[in-house]
Structure formats: C-alpha cells, structure tokens
Design an enzyme around this catalytic site. Structure first.
Site, mmCIF file in Angstrom:
data_model
loop_
_atom_site.group_PDB
_atom_site.id
_atom_site.type_symbol
_atom_site.label_atom_id
_atom_site.label_comp_id
_atom_site.label_asym_id
_atom_site.label_seq_id
_atom_site.Cartn_x
_atom_site.Cartn_y
_atom_site.Cartn_z
ATOM 1 C CB CYS A 2 -0.876 0.032 1.234
ATOM 2 S SG CYS A 2 -1.889 -1.419 1.443
ATOM 3 N NE ARG A 27 4.638 1.503 -1.158
ATOM 4 C CZ ARG A 27 5.510 1.683 -0.179
ATOM 5 N NH1 ARG A 27 6.546 2.453 -0.360
ATOM 6 N NH2 ARG A 27 5.345 1.112 0.993
ATOM 7 C CD1 TRP A 74 -0.440 -5.673 -3.577
ATOM 8 C CD2 TRP A 74 -0.489 -6.625 -1.556
ATOM 9 N NE1 TRP A 74 0.031 -6.952 -3.709
ATOM 10 C CE2 TRP A 74 0.000 -7.556 -2.482
ATOM 11 C CE3 TRP A 74 -0.617 -7.014 -0.226
ATOM 12 C CZ2 TRP A 74 0.382 -8.853 -2.116
ATOM 13 C CZ3 TRP A 74 -0.243 -8.289 0.145
ATOM 14 C CH2 TRP A 74 0.257 -9.196 -0.798
ATOM 15 C CG ASN A 100 0.437 2.040 3.770
ATOM 16 O OD1 ASN A 100 -0.645 2.063 3.202
ATOM 17 N ND2 ASN A 100 1.554 2.503 3.234
ATOM 18 N N GLY A 101 -0.515 -1.174 6.754
ATOM 19 C CA GLY A 101 -0.201 -2.042 7.889
ATOM 20 C C GLY A 101 -1.377 -2.949 8.184
ATOM 21 C CD GLU A 481 17.091 -13.198 -8.327
ATOM 22 O OE1 GLU A 481 16.564 -13.734 -7.338
ATOM 23 O OE2 GLU A 481 16.759 -12.086 -8.752
ATOM 24 C CE LYS A 485 13.690 -11.105 -10.379
ATOM 25 N NZ LYS A 485 14.477 -10.944 -9.207
ATOM 26 C CD GLU A 488 9.954 -11.520 -9.198
ATOM 27 O OE1 GLU A 488 11.182 -11.430 -9.236
ATOM 28 O OE2 GLU A 488 9.275 -11.060 -8.283
ATOM 29 C CG HIS A 504 19.951 -36.850 -5.558
ATOM 30 N ND1 HIS A 504 20.411 -38.087 -5.168
ATOM 31 C CD2 HIS A 504 21.039 -36.131 -5.870
ATOM 32 C CE1 HIS A 504 21.737 -38.089 -5.218
ATOM 33 N NE2 HIS A 504 22.142 -36.918 -5.662
ATOM 34 C CE LYS A 603 11.441 -2.873 -5.869
ATOM 35 N NZ LYS A 603 12.167 -3.966 -6.538
HETATM 36 C C1 F6R Z 1 11.948 -10.632 -6.381
HETATM 37 C C2 F6R Z 1 11.666 -9.662 -5.375
HETATM 38 C C3 F6R Z 1 11.328 -10.113 -3.994
HETATM 39 C C4 F6R Z 1 12.175 -9.332 -2.990
HETATM 40 C C5 F6R Z 1 11.773 -9.687 -1.560
HETATM 41 C C6 F6R Z 1 12.645 -8.999 -0.534
HETATM 42 O O1 F6R Z 1 12.235 -10.034 -7.599
HETATM 43 O O2 F6R Z 1 11.711 -8.495 -5.625
HETATM 44 O O3 F6R Z 1 11.513 -11.469 -3.850
HETATM 45 O O4 F6R Z 1 13.513 -9.632 -3.214
HETATM 46 O O5 F6R Z 1 10.437 -9.318 -1.348
HETATM 47 O O6 F6R Z 1 12.596 -7.628 -0.669
HETATM 48 P P1 F6R Z 1 13.669 -6.681 0.001
HETATM 49 O O7 F6R Z 1 14.973 -6.942 -0.640
HETATM 50 O O8 F6R Z 1 13.150 -5.305 -0.238
HETATM 51 O O9 F6R Z 1 13.685 -7.045 1.456
#
Ligand code: F6R
Length: 608
Positions: A2, A27, A74, A100-101, A481, A485, A488, A504, A603
């Site tokens: 949010c 976000r 959100w 927010n929260g 990773e 990517k 997501e 395995h 985000k």
């Molecule tokens: C993946 C992504 C998320 C963040 C995770 C941690 O592309 O963006 O998996 O890496 O939510 O976020 P931070 O680094 O802000 O703690």
C-alpha cells in the site's frame, strides 16, 4: 505494498495526490482513492478498485481543495472492491483516514464500535481506525489520534483529515513507513519519498511512536503523551530522472541496463588499491571486533536471500569464515540461537520488508549485532540496524529486483575481501579480487549486448509451461534467482536446483516440453555440470546453456547457448544472472505481461 500520500499547501490537492499515487504505483496495488478538503468545511472522498487511471475517470472535474490524502491499496483483509479501497471515513463522512499495515485487534474494536452504533461499510481492518478516531474526536484530530494509537495492536502508518480542521493533516507511525516532506509553503506526507520527490528534497523520516501534524506552513512531531520530538531534516539524494523510465519501455529493462553504473556506484570509494582491501564505512565495528568474528549469518528473503546464499559460498571459500544464509521468515519463529562470536547481516533492497525487519529485531533482542545491507536510504532496517552498508543502486521501481541484486553482491564481495585480507589472504590475492571487481561494470556491459539474442531465445521458448534452472556452487543461488525472475514476471512455472541434485528427483520432470537452463561457467565444477546437462539431453530435454565465450564443448551439446565473457570464477554470479534477468524480461514482454507490476506482487512487502 500500500502507498500513502498527503498534501497541504497552496496548489490544487487533487492533482498532487493523483500524481503522488502514480509515483507509488510501482509498489503494487489493486485499488486507489483520494479525499480532498475544500478548506471551508467539507471533504470529498473518491475511491475505486483498479488503477489510478480508473480513479482519474471518476474524480469529479470540479473537485477543488488545497489539502487531502490518498492511498493505493494492496488487499490483505477483504476482497478487491470499491468499498474496501481507502480512504475510509467515519459514519458522518467528515473524518477520513488512509492506513498501511495491519490492525490485529480490529475484530474486537469493530464489535465494540458497532455496539455503540457505528456502521461499517467495508470488510477491511483499516476502517476501524476511522470510526475509532471519530469516537474520540471532540474538536482536535491530533488529540484523538494520540488517544487511539495506544489502543491499536498491529502495525500502522496512517494519515487522516477532518472536515472541521481545514488545511491540517495528522499522521502516525507504528511499524509502517511514513515520511514528511517539507516544501516552500507546502507540506507532504507519504509512505515513501518517490511520491514527493517532484516537489521537495527536504524530508523527515518518522519513527515508530511518532505523531505528526502538518499545515501548509509548519509541522510538529510529538509522541502519544504530547512530548515534542525533535527530528532531523534530511535531503533526498536521488534524482527525479531516476524514478522515470528514461526512454526505456519499462522500469525493469531500464534497471537491468543500469547495472554497469549501479555496480560501479556500489564500489565507489570502497576499494583500496594501496592495501588491496575494501573499506565499508558504516559497519561501526573496530578492526579488533572484526577479527573476533568466527562466523557470519545472513538473513533475507526473496532475491535478497539469493544474494545471501551466494555470499555464504563466498565467505567460506574466500574468507574461510563459516557462513549461513537463512530465510528471514523462518528465523523469527525458530527461536534463533545467537552465538557470541557471530556477526549477523540482514539484506533488504527496500529496508522495509516485514519478515526481514522482524527477524532482525528478534536477533537484536537476543543480543546479536545486526548489520544491514540496504538500498533505500532512511528506511526502517538501516535505521534500526547496528550499522551497515548502503548499496546506492538508486531507486528500484520495477517489482522484480534486478540491479539491487548485483549491488548487494558487490557489498558482500567487499565485506569478504575486507575480512579475508584481515586474515589469511595475501596482498596479491586481495589485489586479484579487487581488480576483478573493478572490471565488473565493463563485463556486465558486454553481457547486456546479448539482449537481442536472448530475446530471440525467449521467442523460441516462451510458450513452455515449465522450466528448470540449474547451477552449482556460487551459481546455484543464481539458478534459483533465474527461476524466481521467470515465474514472477512471466507467470511461467520455473524451479531452480543445484545441477547435482536433479538425479535425486527433479530429473523425473524432464521431457521434451520442459526446457532446462544450465549455468556453466569455466570453474572447477564445469565438468560435473556438463555431465548433468548430458543426462538431461539423454532424456530428450531441451537445454539452453549460459556458458563462457569459446566453450565449444558446451555449444556442441546444448540446443542453444548464451555466452558471457571469460572472467575470474568468483565473478560469474554477476555475469550469469544478467542473461537470466533478460530472459525472464523478454519472455514476459512477449507474453504481454505487466512486467513492472506483475499480478499479486508488491514491491515492498510490509506485512508478514
Ligand atoms: C523478487 C523480489 C522479492 C524481494 C523480496 C525482498 O524479484 O523483488 O523477492 O527480493 O520481497 O525484498 P527486500 O529486498 O526489499 O527485502
């Protein structure tokens, strides 16, 4: 997650609020709303599910006023619909609040308020705040907020307005970020600075327990007991163009292509050629304390966790210090053991991730020294950690993290170099690592030049419904990773494994419809990964290899190859991850996905 924005000043508030919300879009959100006060005793709330452009369509063209609040939601409690969008108002519609929260005791509070005659219109936990503040209101919003704050369990960043108090906004923070922006005859409040950067560079970061009251000319910060709290005014050092696309079609592509510069920034002033070591100013630890460290534990989540995993290999190999990477979400609830000789790091791009923040607090409660590796200056983790390093990537707007990952790695490599040089690593060995780090921006730029080729590969493979990503050693976390990517932003199912692990179990998934992406640098595990690749080929699996220029053997086995420049083996995580970022990006674009704001994702994940 949010986003919050508030404005008080001479300009028309509606446009500033909508613009601010637009800046917060990155976000992740599913609905939005604003409440604007006309300054003569009325406030008007407009909100809906959907995007800011949907909100714009329903905002009356004559909605005039010079103060107001706005929100992007959100969903957590309650479905995505107009009623659940913020701002929420009390029964009279005269008091509006955005939040927010999460309010943990909202059911109890709501029951009590309903028994007193309050009528709720949404399923959210947040609406309870509007009614609760209203029930305490007797002409002074600030006093009412101060009475309510101690009654609320959970986390909040709120701002609210009352029709009877034109030109005033009251805000409170407990666990969710809130920043005050000081303009020239105008004031801003927001959940992050991007919402106000177009108007002011002077900010005050509020802390938990702070209550703030603003009008266009002044602000006051205090606690719930009305004690004044003096706050430091800080300057935002990001440039406006950094939060704009700069000619790229998406923020994600821009951020992928910024990596040569962001990597360089993470090294600036930190590499010491005279002593072949690194200096990290913010660690707040003496050389003696650093020498006493016998183990390192790194806690993070998502992409930041993958950086932590790379570091766990690196510390052990280069610095000969035992190192573990742990998921922040698990650490908090496992009653972690804090060893006296251990140094803890938390890594977080946003510096606000709830899982990581709460894990850090739990470790600190148990006596751990916790250092942060963060990007967003002034965010909660750097403020509460015992020291740390900023990675200086610049704002990362796309939900999928890219440039922050490589800069987190740079910081971790620098720390490794520092620790190793204080121990067994010779000047020459240190210099070799240092010089290789310095060559990184140029090497990454060479990898970026393969973007068109990777786009063609994406076109060939993006209809597949499942992918495997396989790597070993330092590049095993990079495989994870790559899979993260891809899933997501393209919504294609993908799994990452250590290449050695496939026999395995995961090899059962191999068939001609499931491509595998193998990471094959010319390191000491190359032969073994090639064997794993042959095992996949023998089962009719399609293979895309990310390999090193001139590796004819890999080229002869794989169906397709992306080459990266030959480099020191420690550098391959940087060079291998970039093609995976590009592959995910091009697949997502070809599949017409919303690359910067993928579905269901936010985000900065400020709830557990
Ligand atoms: C993946 C992504 C998320 C963040 C995770 C941690 O592309 O963006 O998996 O890496 O939510 O976020 P931070 O680094 O802000 O703690």
């Amino acid at each position: 997650m949010c986003g919050i924005v508030g404005y008080c000043g001479p300009r028309p508030a509606t446009e500033i609020l909508l613009e601010g919300l637009k800046r917060l879009e990155y976000r992740g959100y599913d609905s939005a709303g604003i409440c604007v006060g006309d300054g003569v005793g009325a406030i008007t709330t407009v909100k809906c599910k959907g995007k800011i452009r949907d909100l714009r369509e329903i905002v009356p063209s004559d909605l005039a006023g010079n103060f107001g609040i706005g929100h992007t939601r959100w969903a957590t409690h309650g479905e995505v619909n107009d009623a659940n969008a913020h701002p929420h108002t009390d029964c009279s519609g005269n008091l509006a609040v955005v939040h927010n929260g999460i309010i943990e005791n909202y059911t109890v509070l709501k029951k009590k308020l309903e028994s007193e005659g309050h009528v709720f219109r949404s399923e959210t936990d947040s609406e309870v705040l509007a009614h609760l503040i209203s029930s305490f209101y007797s002409g002074d919003l600030e006093t009412a907020v101060k009475q309510v704050a101690p009654l609320v369990k959970g986390t909040f960043g709120i701002i609210c307005v009352h029709a009877d108090e034109p030109g005033r906004i009251v805000g409170a923070r407990n666990g969710s970020p809130l920043v005050l922006g000081i303009g020239n005859g105008e004031m801003f409040l927001a959940s992050d600075v991007t919402a106000m950067m177009a108007y002011t560079r002077q900010v005050v970061y509020l802390e938990d327990g702070d209550i703030v009251v603003v009008d266009s000319e002044s602000y006051r910060t205090s606690d719930v007991k009305d004690n004044n709290i003096e706050k430091k005014i800080e300057s935002i050092d990001w440039e406006l163009q950094e939060i704009e696309k700069g000619g790229f079609p998406t923020f994600m592509e821009k951020e992928i292509f910024e990596q040569p510069q962001s990597i360089e920034r993470a090294m600036q002033g930190r590499l010491d050629r005279e002593l072949a070591t690194a200096h990290l100013g913010g660690l707040n630890l003496s050389s003696k304390q650093l020498l006493n460290i016998e183990r390192v534990k790194i806690v993070a989540i998502g992409t930041s966790y993958h950086a932590a995993m790379v570091a766990s290999y690196l510390f052990e190999t280069v610095a000969r210090i035992p190192c573990t990477a742990e998921l922040a979400s698990e650490v908090r609830y496992k009653n972690p053991v804090v060893e006296k000789d251990a140094l803890h790091f938390v890594i977080s791009q946003s510096g606000e991730t709830a899982d990581t923040l709460y894990a850090m607090r739990e470790l600190q409660r148990k006596g751990a020294t916790v250092l942060g590796i963060c990007n967003v200056v002034g965010s909660t983790i750097p403020r509460e950690s015992d020291g740390g390093v900023y990675i200086h990537s610049g704002p990362e707007i796309a939900v999928a993290s890219t440039k922050a990952f490589t800069s987190q790695l740079v910081a971790l490599y620098e720390f490794t170099l520092l620790m190793a040089r204080m121990r067994h690593l010779s000047f020459e060995e240190g210099m070799l690592i240092l010089e290789n780090l310095e060559s990184l921006p140029g090497l990454v730029a060479q990898v970026l030049a393969s973007s068109d080729k990777i786009q063609k590969l994406a076109a060939k493979y993006c209809q597949a419904t499942d992918f495997l990503f396989l790597g070993r050693g330092l590049n095993y976390p990079v495989a994870l990773e790559g899979a993260l990517k891809l899933k997501e932003i393209s919504y294609i199912h993908a799994e990452g494994f250590s290449a050695a692990e496939i026999k395995h179990g995961p090899i059962a998934l191999i068939n001609e419809a499931t491509p595998s992406i193998f990471l094959i640098p010319d390191d000491r595990l190359r032969e073994k990964v090639i064997s794993n690749m042959k095992e996949v080929k023998a089962r009719e699996g399609k293979v895309i290899a990310v390999s090193v220029t001139g590796d004819d053997e890999v080229e002869s086995i794989a169906d397709d190859v992306v080459f990266v420049p030959r480099a020191h083996e420690l550098l391959y995580p940087f060079l291998m991850v970039v093609p995976l970022q590009l592959f995910a990006y091009h697949c997502a674009r070809l599949l017409n996905r919303n690359v910067d704001q993928p579905r269901n994702l936010a985000k900065s994940v400020t709830v557990e």
